[in-house]
Design a protein around this motif. Structure first.
Motif, PDB file in Angstrom:
ATOM      1  N   ALA A 133       0.818  -1.218   0.000  1.00 29.94           N
ATOM      2  CA  ALA A 133       0.000   0.000   0.000  1.00 29.94           C
ATOM      3  C   ALA A 133       0.851   1.266   0.000  1.00 29.94           C
ATOM      4  CB  ALA A 133      -0.940  -0.007   1.206  1.00 29.94           C
ATOM      5  N   LYS A 134       1.897   1.288   0.803  1.00 25.31           N
ATOM      6  CA  LYS A 134       2.715   2.503   0.897  1.00 25.31           C
ATOM      7  C   LYS A 134       3.460   2.774  -0.403  1.00 25.31           C
ATOM      8  CE  LYS A 134       3.368   2.482   5.912  1.00 25.31           C
ATOM      9  NZ  LYS A 134       4.356   2.436   7.026  1.00 25.31           N
ATOM     10  N   ARG A 135       4.007   1.720  -1.007  1.00 21.12           N
ATOM     11  CA  ARG A 135       4.724   1.915  -2.276  1.00 21.12           C
ATOM     12  C   ARG A 135       3.769   2.396  -3.366  1.00 21.12           C
ATOM     13  NH1 ARG A 135       8.733  -2.139  -4.885  1.00 21.12           N
ATOM     14  NH2 ARG A 135       6.939  -3.530  -4.859  1.00 21.12           N
ATOM     15  N   TRP A 136       2.567   1.805  -3.415  1.00 14.92           N
ATOM     16  CA  TRP A 136       1.580   2.208  -4.418  1.00 14.92           C
ATOM     17  C   TRP A 136       1.180   3.668  -4.218  1.00 14.92           C
ATOM     18  CZ3 TRP A 136      -3.454   4.017  -4.164  1.00 14.92           C
ATOM     19  CH2 TRP A 136      -4.157   4.050  -5.378  1.00 14.92           C
ATOM     20  N   GLU A 137       0.901   4.045  -2.976  1.00 14.98           N
ATOM     21  CA  GLU A 137       0.496   5.418  -2.686  1.00 14.98           C
ATOM     22  C   GLU A 137       1.562   6.418  -3.109  1.00 14.98           C
ATOM     23  OE1 GLU A 137      -0.247   5.291   1.464  1.00 14.98           O
ATOM     24  OE2 GLU A 137      -2.255   4.401   1.268  1.00 14.98           O
ATOM     25  N   ARG A 138       2.811   6.140  -2.790  1.00 16.85           N
ATOM     26  CA  ARG A 138       3.882   7.074  -3.128  1.00 16.85           C
ATOM     27  C   ARG A 138       4.123   7.139  -4.635  1.00 16.85           C
ATOM     28  NH1 ARG A 138       6.758   9.142   1.179  1.00 16.85           N
ATOM     29  NH2 ARG A 138       7.320  10.653  -0.428  1.00 16.85           N
ATOM     30  N   LEU A 139       3.985   5.992  -5.313  1.00 19.84           N
ATOM     31  CA  LEU A 139       4.169   5.974  -6.766  1.00 19.84           C
ATOM     32  C   LEU A 139       3.091   6.802  -7.460  1.00 19.84           C
ATOM     33  CD1 LEU A 139       5.466   4.964  -9.391  1.00 19.84           C
ATOM     34  CD2 LEU A 139       4.084   2.874  -9.176  1.00 19.84           C
ATOM     35  N   VAL A 140       1.829   6.584  -7.102  1.00 22.64           N
ATOM     36  CA  VAL A 140       0.729   7.328  -7.723  1.00 22.64           C
ATOM     37  C   VAL A 140       0.810   8.809  -7.349  1.00 22.64           C
ATOM     38  CG1 VAL A 140      -1.783   7.587  -7.831  1.00 22.64           C
ATOM     39  CG2 VAL A 140      -0.765   5.300  -7.819  1.00 22.64           C
ATOM     40  N   GLU A 154       7.317  17.129  -6.688  1.00 25.42           N
ATOM     41  CA  GLU A 154       8.280  16.756  -5.657  1.00 25.42           C
ATOM     42  C   GLU A 154       9.256  15.730  -6.213  1.00 25.42           C
ATOM     43  OE1 GLU A 154       6.006  15.249  -2.406  1.00 25.42           O
ATOM     44  OE2 GLU A 154       4.667  16.979  -2.338  1.00 25.42           O
ATOM     45  N   ALA A 155      10.441  15.683  -5.636  1.00 30.03           N
ATOM     46  CA  ALA A 155      11.430  14.683  -6.041  1.00 30.03           C
ATOM     47  C   ALA A 155      10.935  13.293  -5.654  1.00 30.03           C
ATOM     48  CB  ALA A 155      12.771  14.975  -5.376  1.00 30.03           C
ATOM     49  N   ALA A 156      11.215  12.322  -6.495  1.00 29.60           N
ATOM     50  CA  ALA A 156      10.763  10.953  -6.238  1.00 29.60           C
ATOM     51  C   ALA A 156      11.650  10.283  -5.195  1.00 29.60           C
ATOM     52  CB  ALA A 156      10.792  10.148  -7.530  1.00 29.60           C
ATOM     53  N   PRO A 157      11.038   9.638  -4.191  1.00 30.08           N
ATOM     54  CA  PRO A 157      11.846   8.862  -3.243  1.00 30.08           C
ATOM     55  C   PRO A 157      12.472   7.660  -3.939  1.00 30.08           C
ATOM     56  CG  PRO A 157       9.498   8.500  -2.872  1.00 30.08           C
ATOM     57  CD  PRO A 157       9.608   9.598  -3.880  1.00 30.08           C
ATOM     58  N   ASP A 158      13.480   7.070  -3.321  1.00 28.66           N
ATOM     59  CA  ASP A 158      14.216   5.966  -3.949  1.00 28.66           C
ATOM     60  C   ASP A 158      13.304   4.802  -4.334  1.00 28.66           C
ATOM     61  OD1 ASP A 158      16.514   7.405  -3.683  1.00 28.66           O
ATOM     62  OD2 ASP A 158      17.197   6.368  -1.865  1.00 28.66           O
ATOM     63  N   THR A 159      12.309   4.509  -3.497  1.00 31.03           N
ATOM     64  CA  THR A 159      11.419   3.383  -3.799  1.00 31.03           C
ATOM     65  C   THR A 159      10.630   3.626  -5.078  1.00 31.03           C
ATOM     66  OG1 THR A 159       9.749   4.375  -2.345  1.00 31.03           O
ATOM     67  CG2 THR A 159      11.157   2.660  -1.400  1.00 31.03           C
ATOM     68  N   LEU A 163      10.853   1.766  -9.128  1.00 31.78           N
ATOM     69  CA  LEU A 163       9.671   1.291  -9.844  1.00 31.78           C
ATOM     70  C   LEU A 163       9.571   1.922 -11.230  1.00 31.78           C
ATOM     71  CD1 LEU A 163       7.039   1.358  -6.947  1.00 31.78           C
ATOM     72  CD2 LEU A 163       8.019  -0.669  -8.036  1.00 31.78           C
ATOM     73  N   LEU A 164       9.923   3.186 -11.350  1.00 28.63           N
ATOM     74  CA  LEU A 164       9.852   3.867 -12.642  1.00 28.63           C
ATOM     75  C   LEU A 164      10.802   3.245 -13.661  1.00 28.63           C
ATOM     76  CD1 LEU A 164       9.698   7.627 -11.539  1.00 28.63           C
ATOM     77  CD2 LEU A 164       7.809   6.173 -12.284  1.00 28.63           C
ATOM     78  N   ASN A 165      11.813   2.535 -13.180  1.00 31.28           N
ATOM     79  CA  ASN A 165      12.794   1.915 -14.073  1.00 31.28           C
ATOM     80  C   ASN A 165      12.460   0.471 -14.427  1.00 31.28           C
ATOM     81  OD1 ASN A 165      14.486   4.186 -14.293  1.00 31.28           O
ATOM     82  ND2 ASN A 165      15.457   3.715 -12.327  1.00 31.28           N
ATOM     83  N   GLU A 166      11.352  -0.052 -13.899  1.00 24.86           N
ATOM     84  CA  GLU A 166      10.954  -1.423 -14.225  1.00 24.86           C
ATOM     85  C   GLU A 166      10.354  -1.476 -15.626  1.00 24.86           C
ATOM     86  OE1 GLU A 166      11.651  -3.997 -12.591  1.00 24.86           O
ATOM     87  OE2 GLU A 166      12.142  -3.255 -10.582  1.00 24.86           O
ATOM     88  N   ARG A 167      10.295  -2.688 -16.200  1.00 22.47           N
ATOM     89  CA  ARG A 167       9.740  -2.858 -17.548  1.00 22.47           C
ATOM     90  C   ARG A 167       8.225  -3.061 -17.525  1.00 22.47           C
ATOM     91  NH1 ARG A 167      13.663  -4.349 -21.430  1.00 22.47           N
ATOM     92  NH2 ARG A 167      12.282  -5.793 -22.509  1.00 22.47           N
ATOM     93  N   ILE A 168       7.726  -3.792 -16.526  1.00 27.91           N
ATOM     94  CA  ILE A 168       6.286  -4.042 -16.402  1.00 27.91           C
ATOM     95  C   ILE A 168       5.895  -3.886 -14.937  1.00 27.91           C
ATOM     96  CG2 ILE A 168       4.395  -5.679 -16.740  1.00 27.91           C
ATOM     97  CD1 ILE A 168       6.120  -7.134 -18.789  1.00 27.91           C
TER      98      ILE A 168
END
Length: 257
Positions: A133-140, A154-159, A163-168
């Motif tokens: 849930a936390k990773r999804w919330e921060r990504l969206v 805002e700058a993207a946190p490391d997590t 995710l932005l660098n994944e293929r799928i």
């Protein structure tokens, strides 16, 4: 389930029925190859609903070609703030029918359709599930909130960067419109909502972050584009295609991106 019951859901087809569907629509059909795909690869079925004019424009049956950029989603999207070369599909037909219903009932209204995509499940092994849930919330939160120049607020946190660098990516769908997310106060990611299905489960999206990941599989994919309507018109298959070639110019553009 929303919408007409007459649509052919290829997820429920017998492999031979799927092969027959291909044979009825495609010249120079290779029945043995199609049967191999259906029987051995156990295809993963993905769905996309919306305006028929947009989806139909991607396919060129006479040349057996696919105009790849027609199906790209425009930034900002749930899983990326700036990239305009991302494919979004859903795992549930119910959600695709909901988007198709919106297309037919908005102003101005448009003829609606559902695109079903079947690709070998083995090709989905690269998918990363954003089920925390936390990773999804921060990504969206990072992806949906951009300034007037289309850049993240805002700058993207490391997590999120990882995710932005994944293929799928695979995960829930934000249930709030972009302008509502944009208007939330700083640190308001915990207020984000998710789209739910009639069984109260979260709807799921499959996101091809790198278009080459998807394009490289086009010759293995079965496409079924069906017209749907809530105004008394029966559903129908507009086209069924397999082994599509991507236009060379578009492939070059993607390779350079």
């Amino acid at each position: 389930m929303l919408g007409p019951d007459g649509i052919k859901d290829i997820a429920k087809m017998d492999p031979r029925e799927g092969a027959a569907l291909l044979e009825a629509h495609i010249e120079n059909f290779d029945g043995e190859a199609a049967m191999t795909m259906w029987l051995q690869t156990k295809p993963k079925i993905l769905y996309k609903g919306g305006a028929r004019s947009r989806f139909a424009a991607a396919f060129h049956p006479r040349e057996n070609k696919f105009e790849v950029e027609v199906l790209f989603s425009k930034a900002p999207t749930d899983f990326h703030p700036t990239c305009n070369q991302i494919f979004y599909f859903g795992e549930e037909l119910e959600l695709a029918l909901k988007y198709a219903w919106w297309a037919e009932n908005r102003v101005p209204a448009e003829a609606a359709c559902v695109l079903q995509v079947a690709l070998p499940a083995s090709k989905m092994s690269e998918g990363v599930y954003v089920d925390d849930a936390k990773r999804w919330e921060r990504l969206v939160w990072h992806s949906r909130r951009v300034d007037s120049h289309g850049q993240p607020l805002e700058a993207a946190p490391d997590t999120v960067v990882s995710l932005l660098n994944e293929r799928i990516l695979v995960g829930p769908i934000c249930g709030m419109s972009p302008h509502v997310v944009q208007g939330l106060p700083r640190g308001g990611w915990q207020r984000l909502t998710k789209i739910r299905l009639s069984n109260n489960q979260n709807a799921t999206q499959v996101v091809f972050m790198n278009p080459r990941t998807f394009v490289e599989r086009c010759e293995e994919i079965l496409w079924v584009l069906s017209s749907v309507s809530w105004r008394g018109n029966s559903s129908q298959d507009l086209l069924v295609m397999h082994g599509l070639r991507v236009q060379p110019l578009n492939v070059g553009q993607i390779a350079a991106s």
